[in-house]
Design a protein around this motif. Structure first.
Motif, PDB file in Angstrom:
ATOM      1  N   GLN A   5      39.884   7.046 -26.112  1.00  0.00           N
ATOM      2  CA  GLN A   5      40.523   7.991 -25.193  1.00  0.00           C
ATOM      3  C   GLN A   5      39.816   7.988 -23.845  1.00  0.00           C
ATOM      4  OE1 GLN A   5      41.318  12.143 -26.569  1.00  0.00           O
ATOM      5  NE2 GLN A   5      39.988  12.702 -24.862  1.00  0.00           N
ATOM      6  N   SER A   6      38.488   8.000 -23.864  1.00  0.00           N
ATOM      7  CA  SER A   6      37.718   8.000 -22.627  1.00  0.00           C
ATOM      8  C   SER A   6      37.949   6.727 -21.834  1.00  0.00           C
ATOM      9  CB  SER A   6      36.225   8.158 -22.923  1.00  0.00           C
ATOM     10  OG  SER A   6      35.966   9.376 -23.572  1.00  0.00           O
ATOM     11  N   MET A   7      38.014   5.607 -22.535  1.00  0.00           N
ATOM     12  CA  MET A   7      38.232   4.330 -21.857  1.00  0.00           C
ATOM     13  C   MET A   7      39.614   4.260 -21.229  1.00  0.00           C
ATOM     14  SD  MET A   7      35.530   2.594 -21.779  1.00  0.00           S
ATOM     15  CE  MET A   7      36.278   1.097 -21.144  1.00  0.00           C
ATOM     16  N   SER A   8      40.617   4.783 -21.930  1.00  0.00           N
ATOM     17  CA  SER A   8      41.974   4.750 -21.378  1.00  0.00           C
ATOM     18  C   SER A   8      42.076   5.628 -20.134  1.00  0.00           C
ATOM     19  CB  SER A   8      42.992   5.206 -22.434  1.00  0.00           C
ATOM     20  OG  SER A   8      42.785   6.567 -22.781  1.00  0.00           O
ATOM     21  N   ILE A   9      41.390   6.787 -20.150  1.00  0.00           N
ATOM     22  CA  ILE A   9      41.369   7.645 -18.970  1.00  0.00           C
ATOM     23  C   ILE A   9      40.654   6.946 -17.817  1.00  0.00           C
ATOM     24  CG2 ILE A   9      40.478   9.800 -18.001  1.00  0.00           C
ATOM     25  CD1 ILE A   9      40.823  11.022 -20.793  1.00  0.00           C
ATOM     26  N   LEU A  10      39.539   6.307 -18.147  1.00  0.00           N
ATOM     27  CA  LEU A  10      38.775   5.595 -17.128  1.00  0.00           C
ATOM     28  C   LEU A  10      39.602   4.491 -16.493  1.00  0.00           C
ATOM     29  CD1 LEU A  10      36.044   5.388 -15.742  1.00  0.00           C
ATOM     30  CD2 LEU A  10      35.315   3.803 -17.535  1.00  0.00           C
ATOM     31  N   ILE A  11      40.381   3.782 -17.289  1.00  0.00           N
ATOM     32  CA  ILE A  11      41.250   2.723 -16.764  1.00  0.00           C
ATOM     33  C   ILE A  11      42.288   3.313 -15.813  1.00  0.00           C
ATOM     34  CG2 ILE A  11      43.033   1.046 -17.394  1.00  0.00           C
ATOM     35  CD1 ILE A  11      41.398   0.534 -19.966  1.00  0.00           C
ATOM     36  N   THR A  12      42.865   4.480 -16.199  1.00  0.00           N
ATOM     37  CA  THR A  12      43.837   5.152 -15.340  1.00  0.00           C
ATOM     38  C   THR A  12      43.214   5.501 -13.989  1.00  0.00           C
ATOM     39  OG1 THR A  12      44.961   6.117 -17.257  1.00  0.00           O
ATOM     40  CG2 THR A  12      45.351   7.163 -15.121  1.00  0.00           C
ATOM     41  N   VAL A  13      42.000   6.043 -14.016  1.00  0.00           N
ATOM     42  CA  VAL A  13      41.302   6.431 -12.790  1.00  0.00           C
ATOM     43  C   VAL A  13      40.977   5.202 -11.944  1.00  0.00           C
ATOM     44  CG1 VAL A  13      39.202   7.486 -11.860  1.00  0.00           C
ATOM     45  CG2 VAL A  13      40.361   8.541 -13.805  1.00  0.00           C
ATOM     46  N   VAL A  14      40.550   4.124 -12.603  1.00  0.00           N
ATOM     47  CA  VAL A  14      40.221   2.885 -11.884  1.00  0.00           C
ATOM     48  C   VAL A  14      41.465   2.323 -11.187  1.00  0.00           C
ATOM     49  CG1 VAL A  14      39.551   0.470 -12.188  1.00  0.00           C
ATOM     50  CG2 VAL A  14      38.222   2.273 -13.290  1.00  0.00           C
ATOM     51  N   LEU A  15      42.598   2.316 -11.871  1.00  0.00           N
ATOM     52  CA  LEU A  15      43.839   1.831 -11.268  1.00  0.00           C
ATOM     53  C   LEU A  15      44.248   2.696 -10.078  1.00  0.00           C
ATOM     54  CD1 LEU A  15      45.921   0.951 -14.471  1.00  0.00           C
ATOM     55  CD2 LEU A  15      44.888  -0.650 -12.848  1.00  0.00           C
ATOM     56  N   TYR A  16      44.051   3.985 -10.229  1.00  0.00           N
ATOM     57  CA  TYR A  16      44.362   4.919  -9.146  1.00  0.00           C
ATOM     58  C   TYR A  16      43.529   4.594  -7.906  1.00  0.00           C
ATOM     59  CZ  TYR A  16      44.351   9.364  -6.611  1.00  0.00           C
ATOM     60  OH  TYR A  16      44.419  10.334  -5.646  1.00  0.00           O
ATOM     61  N   PHE A  17      42.235   4.371  -8.123  1.00  0.00           N
ATOM     62  CA  PHE A  17      41.367   4.071  -6.989  1.00  0.00           C
ATOM     63  C   PHE A  17      41.616   2.678  -6.437  1.00  0.00           C
ATOM     64  CE2 PHE A  17      38.876   7.716  -8.432  1.00  0.00           C
ATOM     65  CZ  PHE A  17      38.672   8.323  -7.210  1.00  0.00           C
ATOM     66  N   LEU A 145      36.439  15.408 -15.593  1.00  0.00           N
ATOM     67  CA  LEU A 145      36.058  14.043 -15.943  1.00  0.00           C
ATOM     68  C   LEU A 145      34.807  14.022 -16.822  1.00  0.00           C
ATOM     69  CD1 LEU A 145      36.731  12.145 -12.592  1.00  0.00           C
ATOM     70  CD2 LEU A 145      38.055  12.036 -14.697  1.00  0.00           C
ATOM     71  N   GLN A 146      33.910  14.977 -16.607  1.00  0.00           N
ATOM     72  CA  GLN A 146      32.723  15.055 -17.453  1.00  0.00           C
ATOM     73  C   GLN A 146      33.118  15.332 -18.896  1.00  0.00           C
ATOM     74  OE1 GLN A 146      29.650  14.444 -16.483  1.00  0.00           O
ATOM     75  NE2 GLN A 146      28.666  14.881 -18.442  1.00  0.00           N
ATOM     76  N   GLN A 147      34.072  16.231 -19.071  1.00  0.00           N
ATOM     77  CA  GLN A 147      34.497  16.622 -20.411  1.00  0.00           C
ATOM     78  C   GLN A 147      35.223  15.495 -21.138  1.00  0.00           C
ATOM     79  OE1 GLN A 147      36.962  20.116 -20.410  1.00  0.00           O
ATOM     80  NE2 GLN A 147      37.417  19.995 -22.593  1.00  0.00           N
ATOM     81  N   PHE A 148      36.097  14.784 -20.433  1.00  0.00           N
ATOM     82  CA  PHE A 148      36.955  13.810 -21.102  1.00  0.00           C
ATOM     83  C   PHE A 148      36.462  12.366 -21.022  1.00  0.00           C
ATOM     84  CE2 PHE A 148      40.025  17.259 -20.248  1.00  0.00           C
ATOM     85  CZ  PHE A 148      40.460  17.474 -21.548  1.00  0.00           C
ATOM     86  N   VAL A 158      25.165  14.657 -13.209  1.00  0.00           N
ATOM     87  CA  VAL A 158      24.690  14.203 -11.898  1.00  0.00           C
ATOM     88  C   VAL A 158      25.233  12.819 -11.570  1.00  0.00           C
ATOM     89  CG1 VAL A 158      22.648  13.589 -10.555  1.00  0.00           C
ATOM     90  CG2 VAL A 158      22.605  15.612 -12.008  1.00  0.00           C
ATOM     91  N   ILE A 159      25.233  11.915 -12.549  1.00  0.00           N
ATOM     92  CA  ILE A 159      25.765  10.556 -12.337  1.00  0.00           C
ATOM     93  C   ILE A 159      27.268  10.612 -12.070  1.00  0.00           C
ATOM     94  CG2 ILE A 159      26.028   8.264 -13.354  1.00  0.00           C
ATOM     95  CD1 ILE A 159      23.148   9.048 -12.684  1.00  0.00           C
ATOM     96  N   ASN A 160      27.938  11.480 -12.793  1.00  0.00           N
ATOM     97  CA  ASN A 160      29.375  11.682 -12.599  1.00  0.00           C
ATOM     98  C   ASN A 160      29.662  12.064 -11.146  1.00  0.00           C
ATOM     99  OD1 ASN A 160      31.969  12.775 -12.467  1.00  0.00           O
ATOM    100  ND2 ASN A 160      31.588  14.383 -13.953  1.00  0.00           N
ATOM    101  N   VAL A 161      28.962  13.092 -10.642  1.00  0.00           N
ATOM    102  CA  VAL A 161      29.181  13.566  -9.276  1.00  0.00           C
ATOM    103  C   VAL A 161      28.864  12.468  -8.263  1.00  0.00           C
ATOM    104  CG1 VAL A 161      28.439  15.240  -7.538  1.00  0.00           C
ATOM    105  CG2 VAL A 161      28.730  15.956  -9.909  1.00  0.00           C
ATOM    106  N   ALA A 162      27.746  11.791  -8.456  1.00  0.00           N
ATOM    107  CA  ALA A 162      27.340  10.730  -7.526  1.00  0.00           C
ATOM    108  C   ALA A 162      28.390   9.624  -7.462  1.00  0.00           C
ATOM    109  CB  ALA A 162      25.986  10.167  -7.937  1.00  0.00           C
ATOM    110  N   ALA A 163      28.941   9.254  -8.623  1.00  0.00           N
ATOM    111  CA  ALA A 163      29.943   8.182  -8.664  1.00  0.00           C
ATOM    112  C   ALA A 163      31.218   8.597  -7.939  1.00  0.00           C
ATOM    113  CB  ALA A 163      30.253   7.822 -10.116  1.00  0.00           C
ATOM    114  N   MET A 164      31.663   9.835  -8.150  1.00  0.00           N
ATOM    115  CA  MET A 164      32.896  10.307  -7.510  1.00  0.00           C
ATOM    116  C   MET A 164      32.740  10.387  -5.980  1.00  0.00           C
ATOM    117  SD  MET A 164      35.107  10.683  -9.917  1.00  0.00           S
ATOM    118  CE  MET A 164      34.296   9.243 -10.644  1.00  0.00           C
ATOM    119  N   VAL A 165      31.607  10.895  -5.521  1.00  0.00           N
ATOM    120  CA  VAL A 165      31.375  11.007  -4.080  1.00  0.00           C
ATOM    121  C   VAL A 165      31.240   9.614  -3.459  1.00  0.00           C
ATOM    122  CG1 VAL A 165      29.825  11.886  -2.300  1.00  0.00           C
ATOM    123  CG2 VAL A 165      30.342  13.294  -4.301  1.00  0.00           C
ATOM    124  N   LEU A 166      30.622   8.692  -4.176  1.00  0.00           N
ATOM    125  CA  LEU A 166      30.504   7.319  -3.689  1.00  0.00           C
ATOM    126  C   LEU A 166      31.875   6.695  -3.471  1.00  0.00           C
ATOM    127  CD1 LEU A 166      28.837   4.768  -3.028  1.00  0.00           C
ATOM    128  CD2 LEU A 166      28.864   4.242  -5.480  1.00  0.00           C
TER     129      LEU A 166
END
Length: 478
Positions: A5-17, A145-148, A158-166
C-alpha cells in the motif's frame, strides 16, 4: 500488505511530481528574476484565478472544513459570503493602487506612503505571518504521508518534511511565480477531481443517488448555515460575515503571496476579472467540502474530532463490519491532500523569497541573493513545520485564522491608515505600535473570558487592525 500500500501511494506521488517537474522545465526556460517575481506580466487571468482557488484551499481545508460541521454546522459559509465582499474591495480598491505603482512587492507602498520603518515593519509581519501560516497548512500533507507512506517504512518525520520541502525547491527554484501559474492550475484540477470522487464514494457507500444525498444533507440539522439569534455565539452571522470580509482583505489583498499572482496578469482589468471570478468560486468550493462533511457524519456518527472525520473514513478504522477499505479511494485522498498542500506551500516560499529580496535587502535584481534566500526560506519552513507538530492542540483551520488575527492585524491597520487618511505617523514609533496591538488584543481576549465568559472569535482581526490604526492616528501629524 502495508508495504505494498505504501509503495503504491509513493508511486502515485512520484508520478504526480513528474508532471510538476515537466511543467517546471517547460515554463522556466530563459527564466530570470522578472520571471521569478512577476512571470513577465504575461499570465492568463483565468489560469491565475483557477490556480488561486487551489492555493487558497490548501490541505487544511481538505481535512478541517468537512469536520467543521461537527461543531458549527455549515455556518462557515457565512464567512465565505463575507469573503466575496473582501475580494470586491481588493479588486476595485487595492489592485488599482498596486498596478498604478507598478509594484513587485505590495509592501513597497508602505515605504512610499508612511516611511522606512513602516515599510520594514509591514514586510517583517508578512514574513512571520506567511511562514507560520504556510507551515500549518503544509503540516497536513506531511502528517498524512507520514501515516500512510513513511511510518510503515520506518522513516522519521524529519526526513519526510525535508524530502517534501526539497521537492518544492526543485520545481520552483528557476521559474518561481512564472512556473506556479501553471503548476497551480494542474494542482487545483487534481484537488477537485479527488474531492468529487471522494463525495461520489461516500454517496455510493450510503446506497443513495446524488439527488437523494443532496436532499438528505439539506434536511440534516448540520446543514444550518445562518445564525441570527445568539449575539454571544462566535457563529453569529454578522461576526462571521464581517470577519470573512476582513480576513479576505488581509489574507489576500494585503498578502504578498496571493497578490504576487494577481500582479502577473497583463492588465489591471485582467487582474480584476481574476479576483472577482476567484471570489465567487470560493463559496461553492467550500460548500462541497461541508456537503462531504455532513455525508461523513451519516457514515461515522458524531463521536470524532473534526480533523479526524475524513481521514477516519479514508483509513477505514471504525470497526464496523460493513466498512471496507478502498485502496483507490486512499489514492484519491492522498492526491487531493498533496495537490492542495503543495499549491499553497510552493507559492508561499516564492513570495517569502520575493519579500526578503525586494523589501528587506532591496536587491530585486541580485540573482545569487535570490537563489540563496530561496534555499534559506525552505530551511526555515521545514523548522516551523517540525515546531508546529510539537505545539499544535487545536483545529487546524482555527489555528490558521487565530494566527492570522494576531499577525495580519497590524498590516490591516497600516494599509487602512495609508489609504484612508492624509496624515503621517511618527515612523520611528510604528514598529512598537504594531507589536503592542497584538499583545493588547491577547490581553483583552483573556480578560473578556475571565470577566464575562466571552471569547473573541475571528473578529479579533478587526480589533487588532483597529488598535493599530488608533495607535498610528494618535502618533501622527497632518
Amino acid at each position: 500488505m502495508y508495504f505494498c500500500q505504501s509503495m503504491s501511494i509513493l508511486i502515485t506521488v512520484v508520478l504526480y511530481f513528474a508532471v510538476l517537474f515537466g511543467i517546471s522545465r517547460l515554463t522556466s526556460r530563459k527564466a530570470d528574476n522578472e520571471t521569478f517575481y512577476r512571470a513577465n506580466r504575461k499570465a492568463p487571468w483565468y489560469m491565475v484565478a483557477f490556480g488561486m482557488v487551489g492555493a487558497s484551499i490548501s490541505g487544511v481545508t481538505f481535512v478541517s472544513v468537512p469536520g467543521m460541521v461537527l461543531s458549527s454546522q455549515m455556518t462557515y459559509l457565512q464567512m465565505c459570503l463575507g469573503f466575496i465582499v473582501g475580494y470586491l474591495v481588493i479588486a476595485f480598491v487595492l489592485l488599482p493602487l498596486y498596478y498604478r505603482l507598478n509594484l513587485t512587492s505590495i509592501y513597497t507602498y508602505l515605504g512610499q506612503r508612511l516611511g522606512e520603518r513602516s515599510y520594514l515593519t509591514g514586510a517583517s509581519f508578512f514574513l512571520l505571518s506567511k511562514m507560520t501560516g504556510a507551515a500549518v497548512r503544509f503540516y497536513v500533507v506531511c502528517i498524512i504521508l507520514q501515516q500512510f507512506v513513511f511510518e510503515p517504512a520506518g522513516i522519521p518525520f524529519v526526513i519526510n518534511v525535508a524530502a517534501m520541502v526539497l521537492l518544492i525547491w526543485l520545481y520552483t527554484r528557476r521559474g518561481g511565480i512564472g512556473t506556479l501559474v501553471f503548476t497551480d492550475t494542474f494542482q487545483t484540477l487534481c484537488l477537485f477531481t479527488a474531492l468529487i470522487l471522494i463525495i461520489l464514494s461516500v454517496v455510493s457507500h450510503l446506497n443513495l443517488t446524488l439527488s437523494e444525498a443532496v436532499k438528505m444533507v439539506a434536511d440534516n440539522p448540520m446543514s444550518r448555515i445562518f445564525v441570527f439569534d445568539d449575539w454571544l455565539s462566535p457563529q453569529h452571522f454578522w461576526k462571521q460575515f464581517l470577519s470573512g470580509a476582513f480576513i479576505a482583505i488581509v489574507m489576500t489583498g494585503l498578502d504578498q503571496d496571493m497578490m504576487q499572482k494577481n500582479l502577473t496578469c497583463k492588465t489591471l482589468r485582467d487582474a480584476q476579472k481574476d479576483m472577482c471570478s476567484y471570489g465567487v468560486a470560493f463559496v461553492p468550493a467550500n460548500m462541497l467540502f461541508l456537503f462531504l462533511g455532513v455525508l461523513l457524519t451519516m457514515v461515522l456518527g458524531t463521536g470524532l474530532k473534526g480533523d479526524e472525520l475524513l481521514p477516519t473514513y479514508i483509513q477505514g478504522t471504525t470497526g464496523s463490519s460493513f466498512f471496507t477499505f478502498h485502496t483507490s479511494l486512499l489514492h484519491f485522498f492522498i492526491l487531493g491532500i498533496v495537490a492542495a498542500s503543495f499549491s499553497s506551500a510552493d507559492s508561499a516560499l516564492t513570495s517569502l523569497t520575493t519579500c526578503f529580496c525586494v523589501d528587506i535587502r532591496r536587491q530585486p535584481h541580485h540573482e545569487s541573493l535570490r537563489k540563496r534566500t530561496h534555499i534559506a526560506m525552505c530551511f526555515f519552513f521545514m523548522l516551523f513545520i517540525i515546531l508546529f507538530r510539537q505545539i499544535n492542540s487545536t483545529s487546524l483551520i482555527d489555528a490558521i485564522y487565530i494566527l492570522a488575527s494576531y499577525t495580519y492585524g497590524p498590516l490591516l491597520g497600516l494599509f487602512v491608515f495609508g489609504l484612508f487618511t492624509k496624515r503621517l505617523p511618527q515612523d520611528r514609533l510604528v514598529p512598537y505600535i504594531c507589536i503592542a496591538s497584538p499583545l493588547l488584543c491577547y490581553g483583552l481576549d483573556v480578560m473578556a473570558q475571565q470577566l464575562w465568559g466571552y471569547r473573541f472569535g475571528y473578529e479579533l482581526l478587526m480589533l487588532n487592525g483597529l488598535l493599530t490604526f488608533g495607535g498610528l492616528f494618535l502618533s501622527s501629524r497632518k
